[in-house]
Every structure is written in structure tokens, then in C-alpha cells.
Design a protein around this motif. Structure first.
Motif, mmCIF file in Angstrom:
data_model
loop_
_atom_site.group_PDB
_atom_site.id
_atom_site.type_symbol
_atom_site.label_atom_id
_atom_site.label_comp_id
_atom_site.label_asym_id
_atom_site.label_seq_id
_atom_site.Cartn_x
_atom_site.Cartn_y
_atom_site.Cartn_z
ATOM 1 N N ILE A 296 -4.373 7.007 -2.296
ATOM 2 C CA ILE A 296 -3.998 5.701 -1.746
ATOM 3 C C ILE A 296 -4.114 4.620 -2.821
ATOM 4 C CG2 ILE A 296 -4.686 3.884 -0.127
ATOM 5 C CD1 ILE A 296 -5.497 6.113 1.819
ATOM 6 N N THR A 297 -3.136 3.721 -2.819
ATOM 7 C CA THR A 297 -3.147 2.554 -3.695
ATOM 8 C C THR A 297 -2.888 1.321 -2.851
ATOM 9 O OG1 THR A 297 -2.292 3.867 -5.545
ATOM 10 C CG2 THR A 297 -2.092 1.474 -5.698
ATOM 11 N N TYR A 298 -3.677 0.276 -3.103
ATOM 12 C CA TYR A 298 -3.499 -1.001 -2.417
ATOM 13 C C TYR A 298 -3.231 -2.113 -3.427
ATOM 14 C CZ TYR A 298 -5.691 1.039 1.781
ATOM 15 O OH TYR A 298 -5.998 1.810 2.881
ATOM 16 N N LEU B 53 0.155 1.150 8.920
ATOM 17 C CA LEU B 53 -0.548 0.121 8.165
ATOM 18 C C LEU B 53 -1.326 -0.738 9.155
ATOM 19 C CD1 LEU B 53 -0.961 -1.047 5.296
ATOM 20 C CD2 LEU B 53 0.798 -2.744 5.868
ATOM 21 N N THR C 285 -5.438 -1.136 5.885
ATOM 22 C CA THR C 285 -5.696 0.288 5.757
ATOM 23 C C THR C 285 -4.412 1.060 6.014
ATOM 24 O OG1 THR C 285 -7.973 0.014 6.535
ATOM 25 C CG2 THR C 285 -7.060 2.240 6.573
ATOM 26 N N ILE C 286 -4.028 1.904 5.055
ATOM 27 C CA ILE C 286 -2.846 2.742 5.214
ATOM 28 C C ILE C 286 -3.295 4.153 5.581
ATOM 29 C CG2 ILE C 286 -2.714 3.414 2.773
ATOM 30 C CD1 ILE C 286 0.364 3.269 3.060
ATOM 31 N N LYS D 259 -6.733 -5.492 -0.380
ATOM 32 C CA LYS D 259 -7.882 -4.590 -0.391
ATOM 33 C C LYS D 259 -8.994 -5.115 0.511
ATOM 34 C CE LYS D 259 -7.271 -2.502 -4.974
ATOM 35 N NZ LYS D 259 -7.786 -2.439 -6.366
ATOM 36 N N ALA E 107 0.848 -1.185 0.000
ATOM 37 C CA ALA E 107 0.000 0.000 0.000
ATOM 38 C C ALA E 107 0.885 1.236 0.000
ATOM 39 C CB ALA E 107 -0.929 0.024 1.214
#
Length: 122
Positions: A57-59, A80, A68-69, A64, A49
């Protein structure tokens, strides 16, 4: 000198949770993005992430809905939260600071933490 210090790894049972933290220290002017990568035995390091300074935000697809970042730009810190952990999440997790610019410098560089082990096992 810039340092990234990670904490929060450990051993957890499947379905459990862990929270990783990473703080960047030093004479930092700005950081473009901070994120987490992981490397499992026999596999290549992969993105988990990332969060940009602007909050994008990118996971990875594999995390996913479970991870959660979050970040604090003022503290140069990224977190994280890992829930519903699976054995396949077992890896060394590395914190990354992307395009970090130090005070008095014109050029950005990437920095990595030393890694923290996450083991998911019953």
C-alpha cells in the motif's frame, strides 16, 4: 469489455467520513494494482492511495493517517475509507486499475472509472 464502477461519493461536513467503492467487471485475468486518484479544480490529478495485488500500500502524504485503502482480489474491488475529511479533500475521485490483463490477452492496459464527486463543506 472492462468497466470500473465507482460509488460512495457525496457531500460531508469537515471531520466527517465517506467510503468509496470501485468494482472492475469484465473478462479479467488479473490486475497488478488498484488505486484512487483525485482531481480538484485548478489542480492536476494526484495519487491518493494504491494497493497492489500482493498487498503493498502507498498513500499520499496528505491523507496518511486519515484514509485507508483495502481491496478484494477475488472480487476485483477496491475501497477507500476516508475519515477526518477536510475541505481540501474536495475533488473528483477516480478509480484506477493498473496493468489489467483480460482473459485471452497477452497485454496489460490501464483502466479508469468515471469519477465520483467528494465535497467537504460546512
Amino acid at each position: 469489455q472492462v468497466q470500473l464502477v465507482e460509488s460512495g461519493g457525496g457531500l460531508v461536513q469537515p471531520g466527517g467520513s465517506l467510503r468509496l467503492s470501485c468494482a472492475a467487471s469484465g473478462s479479467i485475468l488479473r490486475i497488478n494494482a488498484m488505486g484512487w486518484y483525485r482531481k480538484a479544480p485548478g489542480k492536476q490529478r494526484e495519487l491518493v492511495a494504491v494497493i497492489t495485488r500482493g498487498g503493498t500500500i502507498t498513500y499520499a502524504d496528505s491523507v496518511k493517517g486519515r484514509f485507508t485503502i483495502s481491496g478484494d482480489n477475488a472480487k476485483n474491488t477496491v475501497y477507500l475509507q476516508m475519515n477526518s475529511l477536510k475541505p481540501e479533500d474536495t475533488a473528483v475521485y477516480y478509480c484506477n486499475a493498473d496493468r489489467l490483463v483480460q482473459v485471452g490477452s497477452m497485454w496489460p492496459n490501464d483502466y479508469w472509472g468515471q469519477g465520483t464527486q467528494v465535497t467537504v463543506s460546512s
